[in-house]
Enzyme design. Structure first.
Site, PDB file in Angstrom:
ATOM      1  N   THR A  75     -11.227   7.793  -6.525  1.00 12.06           N
ATOM      2  CA  THR A  75     -12.682   7.562  -6.556  1.00 12.06           C
ATOM      3  C   THR A  75     -13.031   6.094  -6.294  1.00 12.06           C
ATOM      4  O   THR A  75     -14.175   5.770  -5.989  1.00 12.06           O
ATOM      5  CB  THR A  75     -13.266   7.926  -7.936  1.00 12.06           C
ATOM      6  OG1 THR A  75     -12.703   7.022  -8.906  1.00 12.06           O
ATOM      7  CG2 THR A  75     -12.935   9.351  -8.330  1.00 12.06           C
ATOM      8  N   ASP A  88       0.382  -5.352  -7.243  1.00  6.12           N
ATOM      9  CA  ASP A  88       1.750  -4.898  -6.952  1.00  6.12           C
ATOM     10  C   ASP A  88       2.589  -6.018  -6.350  1.00  6.12           C
ATOM     11  O   ASP A  88       3.779  -6.158  -6.661  1.00  6.12           O
ATOM     12  CB  ASP A  88       1.714  -3.705  -5.986  1.00  6.12           C
ATOM     13  CG  ASP A  88       1.365  -2.412  -6.704  1.00  6.12           C
ATOM     14  OD1 ASP A  88       1.462  -2.367  -7.942  1.00  6.12           O
ATOM     15  OD2 ASP A  88       0.985  -1.437  -6.015  1.00  6.12           O
TER      16      ASP A  88
END
Ligand code: PRP
Ligand code: URA
Length: 213
Positions: free
Chosen positions: A108, A203
Site C-alpha cells: 500500500t 537495506d
C-alpha cells in the site's frame, strides 16, 4: 511557503554518485551517508539563533557570537534515519536525539508507526528530522504530523534523495517545514521507489538487501 534547498555541492554530488552505484559495499554506503549528512548539516542549521558573548582571546577581549537557547533536537525516522544520525551529531555533538519508528507497507506504501520517543521541552528547540529517502512523502508527513504536536521552534527535514512527488506531498501537508536535500531525482517507479534513486536506503545501510527494486 517552505524552502526546498537542493545542495548541489561537488563533494555532495560526488559522494551521492558513489552511493547510487549498486556495486557500492555496505560499509562504503554507510560511511558516505555519514559524510553527506555532515555536509548537509551546515545548510540545515543556518537559521539557528545566535547571541553575543564576550571572549578573551590570547590577544584581547572581544564580542563574538554563539548559538543561543536550548540544544537542537535531531529526530531520526527509523530505521534508515539512523544512518544519518552520526553524521549530524559529528558536527552538533550536544544535540538531543529522538526517534519516530515508521515502516512503509510494501504493497500500500502507507507508513505504519511502531515507535515514538523524543526529548523533553521540544517547544524550546529547533528540530531537524533525518531520513535518507523522501519518496511518496507518506513517512515524512506522518512523522511531521506527530512532531508538530510538540510545537517545536522550527522543523527542517533533511534527506539524501527526494522524488518531486514526495516534495509536493510534504509541502502541501507542512507549509512551514524547510527541506534540505542532496538531490531531487526524476520520479517514482510503480513500486514507489525513487528513480534513479539509490534503492532501499535502510537495506543498504544495514546490509539487509534481499532483491533488486
Ligand atoms: C524508507 C525510507 C523512508 C520511506 C520513504 O523507509 O527510509 O522512511 O521509506 O518512503 P515514502 O516517502 O514513500 O514514505 P522504509 O519504510 O523502507 O523503512 P526502513 O527505514 O525500516 O527500511
Ligand atoms: N524508500 C527507500 O529506501 N528507497 C526508495 O527509493 C523509496 C523509499
Amino acid at each position: 511557503m517552505n524552502k526546498v534547498i537542493e545542495v548541489k555541492h561537488p563533494l555532495v554530488t560526488h559522494k551521492l554518485s558513489i552511493m547510487r552505484n549498486k556495486e557500492t559495499s555496505t560499509s562504503e554506503f554507510r560511511q558516505l551517508t555519514f559524510e553527506i549528512t555532515s555536509l548537509l548539516t551546515f545548510e540545515a542549521t543556518k537559521h539557528f539563533e545566535m547571541e553575543s558573548v564576550k571572549i578573551s582571546t590570547p590577544v584581547c577581549d572581544t564580542q563574538n557570537q554563539k548559538c543561543s537557547g536550548k540544544k537542537p533536537a535531531v529526530i531520526s525516522i527509523l530505521r534508515a534515519g539512523n544512518g544519518m544520525l552520526e553524521g549530524m551529531l559529528s558536527v552538533m555533538p550536544s544535540a538531543r536525539v529522538g526517534f519516530v519508528g515508521l515502516e512503509r507497507d510494501e504493497k500500500t506504501l502507507e507508513p505504519r508507526q511502531y515507535y515514538y520517543k523524543v526529548p523533553q521541552n521540544m517547544d524550546e528547540r529547533n528540530v531537524i528530522v533525518v531520513d535518507p529517502m523522501l519518496a511518496t512523502g507518506g513517512s515524512a508527513v506522518s512523522a511531521l504530523n506527530l512532531l508538530k504536536k510538540e510545537n517545536p521552534k522550527s522543523i527542517t527535514f533533511v534527506c539524501l534523495v527526494a522524488a518531486p512527488e514526495g516534495i509536493k506531498a510534504l509541502q502541501t501537508a507542512h507549509q512551514n517545514v524547510d527541506i534540505v536535500v542532496a538531490s531531487i531525482d526524476e520520479k517514482l517507479n510503480k513500486n514507489g521507489y525513487i528513480v534513479p534513486g539509490l534503492g532501499d536506503a535502510g537495506d543498504r545501510i544495514f546490509g539487509t538487501l534481499k532483491k533488486e527494486k
